[in-house]
Write a protein that holds these residues in place. Structure first.
Motif, PDB file in Angstrom:
ATOM      1  N   LYS A   1       0.794  -1.238   0.000  1.00  0.00           N
ATOM      2  CA  LYS A   1       0.000   0.000   0.000  1.00  0.00           C
ATOM      3  C   LYS A   1       0.826   1.289   0.000  1.00  0.00           C
ATOM      4  CE  LYS A   1      -4.210  -1.820   2.194  1.00  0.00           C
ATOM      5  NZ  LYS A   1      -4.299  -2.990   1.433  1.00  0.00           N
TER       6      LYS A   1
ATOM      7  N   LYS B   1       3.944   1.955   0.803  1.00  0.00           N
ATOM      8  CA  LYS B   1       4.962   2.204   1.843  1.00  0.00           C
ATOM      9  C   LYS B   1       6.025   1.101   1.768  1.00  0.00           C
ATOM     10  CE  LYS B   1       2.618   1.999   5.659  1.00  0.00           C
ATOM     11  NZ  LYS B   1       1.184   1.753   5.507  1.00  0.00           N
TER      12      LYS B   1
ATOM     13  N   PHE C   1       5.927  -0.256  -3.274  1.00  0.00           N
ATOM     14  CA  PHE C   1       6.443   0.613  -2.206  1.00  0.00           C
ATOM     15  C   PHE C   1       6.206   2.079  -2.591  1.00  0.00           C
ATOM     16  CE2 PHE C   1      10.003  -2.374  -0.351  1.00  0.00           C
ATOM     17  CZ  PHE C   1       9.025  -3.241   0.088  1.00  0.00           C
ATOM     18  N   GLU C   2       5.995   2.326  -3.876  1.00  0.00           N
ATOM     19  CA  GLU C   2       5.746   3.687  -4.378  1.00  0.00           C
ATOM     20  C   GLU C   2       4.248   4.002  -4.296  1.00  0.00           C
ATOM     21  OE1 GLU C   2       7.473   6.270  -5.594  1.00  0.00           O
ATOM     22  OE2 GLU C   2       9.363   5.280  -5.088  1.00  0.00           O
ATOM     23  N   PRO C   3       3.871   5.089  -3.629  1.00  0.00           N
ATOM     24  CA  PRO C   3       2.445   5.419  -3.517  1.00  0.00           C
ATOM     25  C   PRO C   3       1.768   5.646  -4.868  1.00  0.00           C
ATOM     26  CG  PRO C   3       3.828   7.104  -2.459  1.00  0.00           C
ATOM     27  CD  PRO C   3       4.742   6.011  -2.892  1.00  0.00           C
TER      28      PRO C   3
END
Ligand code: ADP
Ligand code: X15
Length: 393
Positions: A64, A66, A119-121
């Motif tokens: 999500k 993060k 990991f990238e929003p």
């Protein structure tokens, strides 16, 4: 319209961003089923042999947007390197100066695996900024992530707006097989849907009701239908706000004459653990505080009969929490029933494939698909964004 593949383009010396689906089942840091990694090998080896600078990218789990330490791709790169017998360099980020330097340092035939793209929003939001940043790393986009082709994310779809995209060999193979098998399925045609991604899969059921003769429901998904019949499901996995929708599907199945097989008995447990106290109960009698973690023997028998009489069976989503031996029986029995089918059998989904591998019957199926949700949406006749964005032949 057929899509271009890596055979149709010259990748020699080019920086190729290759999106794969390495979202493999894990137990801690251990990969419990590497089917998806092995399935991407032909494309990766071809790119290496053709002298491309290979930039691999995948998601793992649902972090999500993060950084989640347990969901780094380190175990995957180690395993991939062993399978390829070649060094796989690893980036600790998805984009940024460090990653750009690593890409610039790649020689033809070398491989760099980026960090978990989720990991990238911006990944799941399909942010144009992130897509542009990813696209800037490469000259060309290869999509071999059939399992994630139903997602319009920055690394599966967005990137294709900035650099040309073509299909990898796995993507090509999946689309060809599923397209042929499902264009005019031999009947009776049965779909089996289970697993835990209730929100994702419940919508598919409506369109499946237009296509299949039998629809078997199991796994965590079944609880929402059990509840829709008016029974309590105790502490079981339940999508409360989908209960009404489930009830409408039961009604629709009746109207269309589809044989809708909802479990009549389940294995309930007093806790989510292999050593839990368990009992088999009717779905009418799930005790408060207990959770249904497998289908029961009466349900297995009824489902087996339906499967035995089918000519085409498509299965996505395990019938129970198969990772624990105590709740593997239902999935195992359905897997064995699939082996006896005189016709086409297709199993899709990361965990479903792991389950049939565990049951030792994977090689007896007509087709093992690396996509669960993707194969269901393809079967519905939906456009898969990760395919649509690729260049036409
Ligand atoms: N009754 C249940 N309650 C909770 N989880 C379940 C139940 N039955 C199956 N599952 C879980 O569903 C997961 C797989 O679901 P899903 O991701 O939808 O399948 P796939 O990866 O094959 O598409 C497994 O981890 C399994 O333990
Ligand atoms: O495991 C996947 O899908 P699946 O469980 O339907 O097989 C794909 O990697 C997509 O993952 P997602 O459902 O978190 O987008």
């Amino acid at each position: 319209m057929p899509k271009k593949t890596i055979r149709d383009v010259d990748v020699q010396g080019k920086r190729v961003f290759c999106r794969v689906d390495f979202n493999v089942p894990m137990n801690g840091q251990e990969i419990t089923d590497d089917t998806r990694i092995r399935a991407a090998i032909p494309t990766i080896q071809y790119l290496v042999q053709q002298g491309a600078k290979v930039i691999l990218a995948s998601h793992l789990g649902r972090p999500k947007g993060k950084v989640v330490e347990e969901l780094r791709l380190t175990p995957v790169s180690t395993h991939l390197s062993q399978l390829l017998n070649q060094e796989v360099k690893q980036a600790t980020e998805v984009v940024g100066d460090k990653v750009t330097d690593q890409v610039n340092g790649l020689k033809p035939g070398e491989i760099l695996l980026l960090e978990n793209v989720r990991f990238e929003p911006g990944e799941e939001k399909n942010s144009p900024e992130l897509a542009k940043q990813i696209a800037a790393l490469a000259d060309m986009f290869v999509n071999d992530a059939f399992g994630a082709a139903h997602r319009a994310h920055a690394s599966t779809e967005g990137i294709g707006h900035y650099i040309p995209g073509v299909a990898g060999f796995l993507m090509e193979k999946e689309l060809a097989f599923l397209g042929d098998a499902l264009a005019k399925p031999e009947r009776p045609f049965t779909a089996i849907i289970g697993g835990a991604k209730v929100k994702d899969k419940i919508g598919v059921i409506e369109s499946l009701l237009e296509k299949v003769d039998n629809l078997i429901i199991g796994g965590g998904l079944a609880n929402t239908f059990i509840k829709a019949q008016g029974y309590d499901v105790g502490a079981s996995l339940l999508e409360e706000d989908k209960v009404e929708l489930a009830a409408s599907f039961i009604e629709k199945a009746k109207q269309r004459g589809v044989n809708f097989c909802i479990p009549t008995d389940v294995v309930v447990a007093d806790k989510f653990a292999n050593d839990a106290e368990t009992k088999v109960v009717s779905v009418k009698d799930i005790p408060a505080g207990w959770q249904a973690l497998d289908i029961g023997p009466e349900t297995v028998k009824a489902d087996q009969q339906v499967i035995a009489n089918s000519k085409t069976v498509v299965w996505n989503g395990p019938m129970g929490v198969f990772e624990m031996e105590t709740f593997m029986k239902g999935t195992e029995a359905i897997a064995q029933a699939m082996v006896k089918v005189q016709g086409t059998t297709i199993i899709g989904g990361g965990d479903s494939v792991a389950a049939v591998e565990k049951a030792g019957v994977a090689e007896k199926m007509s087709h093992i698909s690396t996509g669960g949700g993707a194969s269901l949406e393809f079967m519905e006749g939906k456009q898969l964004p990760g395919v649509t964005i690729l260049q036409d032949k």
